[in-house]
Scaffold this motif. Sequence first.
Motif, PDB file in Angstrom:
ATOM      1  N   ASP A  39     -21.246  19.352  -1.045  1.00  0.00           N
ATOM      2  CA  ASP A  39     -20.976  20.741  -1.404  1.00  0.00           C
ATOM      3  C   ASP A  39     -22.189  21.454  -2.000  1.00  0.00           C
ATOM      4  O   ASP A  39     -22.100  22.608  -2.395  1.00  0.00           O
ATOM      5  N   LEU A  40     -23.322  20.804  -2.060  1.00  0.00           N
ATOM      6  CA  LEU A  40     -24.518  21.432  -2.607  1.00  0.00           C
ATOM      7  C   LEU A  40     -25.271  22.147  -1.485  1.00  0.00           C
ATOM      8  O   LEU A  40     -25.655  21.531  -0.502  1.00  0.00           O
ATOM      9  N   THR A  41     -25.453  23.453  -1.652  1.00  0.00           N
ATOM     10  CA  THR A  41     -26.193  24.253  -0.683  1.00  0.00           C
ATOM     11  C   THR A  41     -27.439  24.814  -1.345  1.00  0.00           C
ATOM     12  O   THR A  41     -27.616  24.677  -2.561  1.00  0.00           O
ATOM     13  N   LEU A  42     -28.269  25.480  -0.573  1.00  0.00           N
ATOM     14  CA  LEU A  42     -29.497  26.047  -1.133  1.00  0.00           C
ATOM     15  C   LEU A  42     -29.231  27.080  -2.222  1.00  0.00           C
ATOM     16  O   LEU A  42     -30.058  27.285  -3.101  1.00  0.00           O
ATOM     17  N   LEU A  82     -30.329  25.763  -6.232  1.00  0.00           N
ATOM     18  CA  LEU A  82     -30.842  24.480  -5.767  1.00  0.00           C
ATOM     19  C   LEU A  82     -32.236  24.639  -5.144  1.00  0.00           C
ATOM     20  O   LEU A  82     -33.121  23.833  -5.397  1.00  0.00           O
ATOM     21  N   ALA A  83     -32.431  25.673  -4.360  1.00  0.00           N
ATOM     22  CA  ALA A  83     -33.744  25.900  -3.729  1.00  0.00           C
ATOM     23  C   ALA A  83     -34.838  26.098  -4.779  1.00  0.00           C
ATOM     24  O   ALA A  83     -35.959  25.611  -4.608  1.00  0.00           O
ATOM     25  N   GLU A  84     -34.508  26.775  -5.877  1.00  0.00           N
ATOM     26  CA  GLU A  84     -35.484  26.980  -6.949  1.00  0.00           C
ATOM     27  C   GLU A  84     -35.826  25.664  -7.641  1.00  0.00           C
ATOM     28  O   GLU A  84     -36.985  25.422  -7.989  1.00  0.00           O
ATOM     29  N   LEU A  91     -40.314  18.841  -4.460  1.00  0.00           N
ATOM     30  CA  LEU A  91     -39.679  17.793  -3.663  1.00  0.00           C
ATOM     31  C   LEU A  91     -38.900  18.418  -2.521  1.00  0.00           C
ATOM     32  O   LEU A  91     -38.443  19.561  -2.621  1.00  0.00           O
ATOM     33  N   PRO A  92     -38.681  17.677  -1.447  1.00  0.00           N
ATOM     34  CA  PRO A  92     -37.834  18.183  -0.363  1.00  0.00           C
ATOM     35  C   PRO A  92     -36.417  18.454  -0.872  1.00  0.00           C
ATOM     36  O   PRO A  92     -35.943  17.804  -1.810  1.00  0.00           O
ATOM     37  N   VAL A  93     -35.748  19.394  -0.235  1.00  0.00           N
ATOM     38  CA  VAL A  93     -34.383  19.758  -0.627  1.00  0.00           C
ATOM     39  C   VAL A  93     -33.460  18.546  -0.532  1.00  0.00           C
ATOM     40  O   VAL A  93     -32.616  18.340  -1.407  1.00  0.00           O
ATOM     41  N   SER A  94     -33.625  17.728   0.489  1.00  0.00           N
ATOM     42  CA  SER A  94     -32.745  16.566   0.651  1.00  0.00           C
ATOM     43  C   SER A  94     -32.869  15.604  -0.531  1.00  0.00           C
ATOM     44  O   SER A  94     -31.872  15.066  -1.008  1.00  0.00           O
ATOM     45  N   VAL A  95     -34.062  15.401  -1.022  1.00  0.00           N
ATOM     46  CA  VAL A  95     -34.285  14.532  -2.180  1.00  0.00           C
ATOM     47  C   VAL A  95     -33.702  15.184  -3.431  1.00  0.00           C
ATOM     48  O   VAL A  95     -33.042  14.530  -4.247  1.00  0.00           O
ATOM     49  N   THR A  96     -33.922  16.468  -3.573  1.00  0.00           N
ATOM     50  CA  THR A  96     -33.411  17.197  -4.735  1.00  0.00           C
ATOM     51  C   THR A  96     -31.892  17.147  -4.778  1.00  0.00           C
ATOM     52  O   THR A  96     -31.300  16.970  -5.849  1.00  0.00           O
ATOM     53  N   LYS A  97     -31.235  17.269  -3.625  1.00  0.00           N
ATOM     54  CA  LYS A  97     -29.764  17.189  -3.585  1.00  0.00           C
ATOM     55  C   LYS A  97     -29.265  15.851  -4.108  1.00  0.00           C
ATOM     56  O   LYS A  97     -28.265  15.789  -4.819  1.00  0.00           O
ATOM     57  N   ILE A  98     -29.948  14.785  -3.770  1.00  0.00           N
ATOM     58  CA  ILE A  98     -29.554  13.451  -4.237  1.00  0.00           C
ATOM     59  C   ILE A  98     -29.676  13.371  -5.759  1.00  0.00           C
ATOM     60  O   ILE A  98     -28.758  12.915  -6.447  1.00  0.00           O
ATOM     61  N   LEU A  99     -30.793  13.844  -6.294  1.00  0.00           N
ATOM     62  CA  LEU A  99     -31.002  13.807  -7.740  1.00  0.00           C
ATOM     63  C   LEU A  99     -30.001  14.700  -8.476  1.00  0.00           C
ATOM     64  O   LEU A  99     -29.472  14.326  -9.530  1.00  0.00           O
ATOM     65  N   LEU A 100     -29.732  15.881  -7.931  1.00  0.00           N
ATOM     66  CA  LEU A 100     -28.762  16.782  -8.547  1.00  0.00           C
ATOM     67  C   LEU A 100     -27.365  16.174  -8.529  1.00  0.00           C
ATOM     68  O   LEU A 100     -26.613  16.284  -9.505  1.00  0.00           O
ATOM     69  N   ARG A 112     -22.084  25.316  -9.210  1.00  0.00           N
ATOM     70  CA  ARG A 112     -21.099  26.309  -8.770  1.00  0.00           C
ATOM     71  C   ARG A 112     -21.725  27.205  -7.720  1.00  0.00           C
ATOM     72  O   ARG A 112     -22.943  27.313  -7.623  1.00  0.00           O
ATOM     73  N   ALA A 113     -20.852  27.846  -6.958  1.00  0.00           N
ATOM     74  CA  ALA A 113     -21.331  28.826  -5.983  1.00  0.00           C
ATOM     75  C   ALA A 113     -21.837  30.052  -6.747  1.00  0.00           C
ATOM     76  O   ALA A 113     -21.395  30.315  -7.858  1.00  0.00           O
ATOM     77  N   PRO A 114     -22.755  30.807  -6.163  1.00  0.00           N
ATOM     78  CA  PRO A 114     -23.193  32.049  -6.814  1.00  0.00           C
ATOM     79  C   PRO A 114     -21.995  32.963  -7.030  1.00  0.00           C
ATOM     80  O   PRO A 114     -21.023  32.918  -6.280  1.00  0.00           O
ATOM     81  N   LEU A 115     -22.046  33.797  -8.050  1.00  0.00           N
ATOM     82  CA  LEU A 115     -20.910  34.649  -8.392  1.00  0.00           C
ATOM     83  C   LEU A 115     -20.465  35.524  -7.236  1.00  0.00           C
ATOM     84  O   LEU A 115     -19.271  35.674  -6.997  1.00  0.00           O
ATOM     85  N   SER A 116     -21.391  36.088  -6.484  1.00  0.00           N
ATOM     86  CA  SER A 116     -20.995  36.959  -5.376  1.00  0.00           C
ATOM     87  C   SER A 116     -20.216  36.183  -4.320  1.00  0.00           C
ATOM     88  O   SER A 116     -19.248  36.675  -3.767  1.00  0.00           O
ATOM     89  N   VAL A 117     -20.617  34.933  -4.056  1.00  0.00           N
ATOM     90  CA  VAL A 117     -19.913  34.103  -3.083  1.00  0.00           C
ATOM     91  C   VAL A 117     -18.569  33.673  -3.647  1.00  0.00           C
ATOM     92  O   VAL A 117     -17.554  33.694  -2.959  1.00  0.00           O
ATOM     93  N   ALA A 118     -18.544  33.297  -4.913  1.00  0.00           N
ATOM     94  CA  ALA A 118     -17.296  32.853  -5.540  1.00  0.00           C
ATOM     95  C   ALA A 118     -16.274  33.985  -5.571  1.00  0.00           C
ATOM     96  O   ALA A 118     -15.092  33.777  -5.302  1.00  0.00           O
TER      97      ALA A 118
END
Length: 139
Positions: A39-42, A82-84, A91-100, A112-118
Amino acid sequence: MTPGWDPEDLPEDAYEDASGTMVRPYTVTRGRTAPERDDLTLITVLTTVEEPLDEFGRPLRPQRLQPEHRLILDSCRRPLALAEVAAALGLPVSVTKILLGDLVGLGLLTARAPLSVARAAGGARHDLLAAVRDGIRRL
């Protein structure tokens, strides 16, 4: 391997960290190549939990966090996408997702999703939208 691609074509410092030592992404994730969470997106917003507690209500003191985990917790004291976080770590996004995912699983980080998306996903009442649509059609 991709045709026409040669690892020798990479710059000499392509896999070096800030101290100049060679670090492969799978080393940072301890060999894991895919995040446990899907469920983790950019644009997922991450925030450090102020005072994490265990299931008994005692302050949580995680053991042996990696340096990258500590950097994430320091960075996310204010909400970051997540992108920030990936860009700040270099680090690559894929690696960052694992650590997060590790930190969210430990209860040290919230995602959480950004407020506008939520708001768009859960805040819209379909009956109200249908009534507005019907009113516009009558005009």
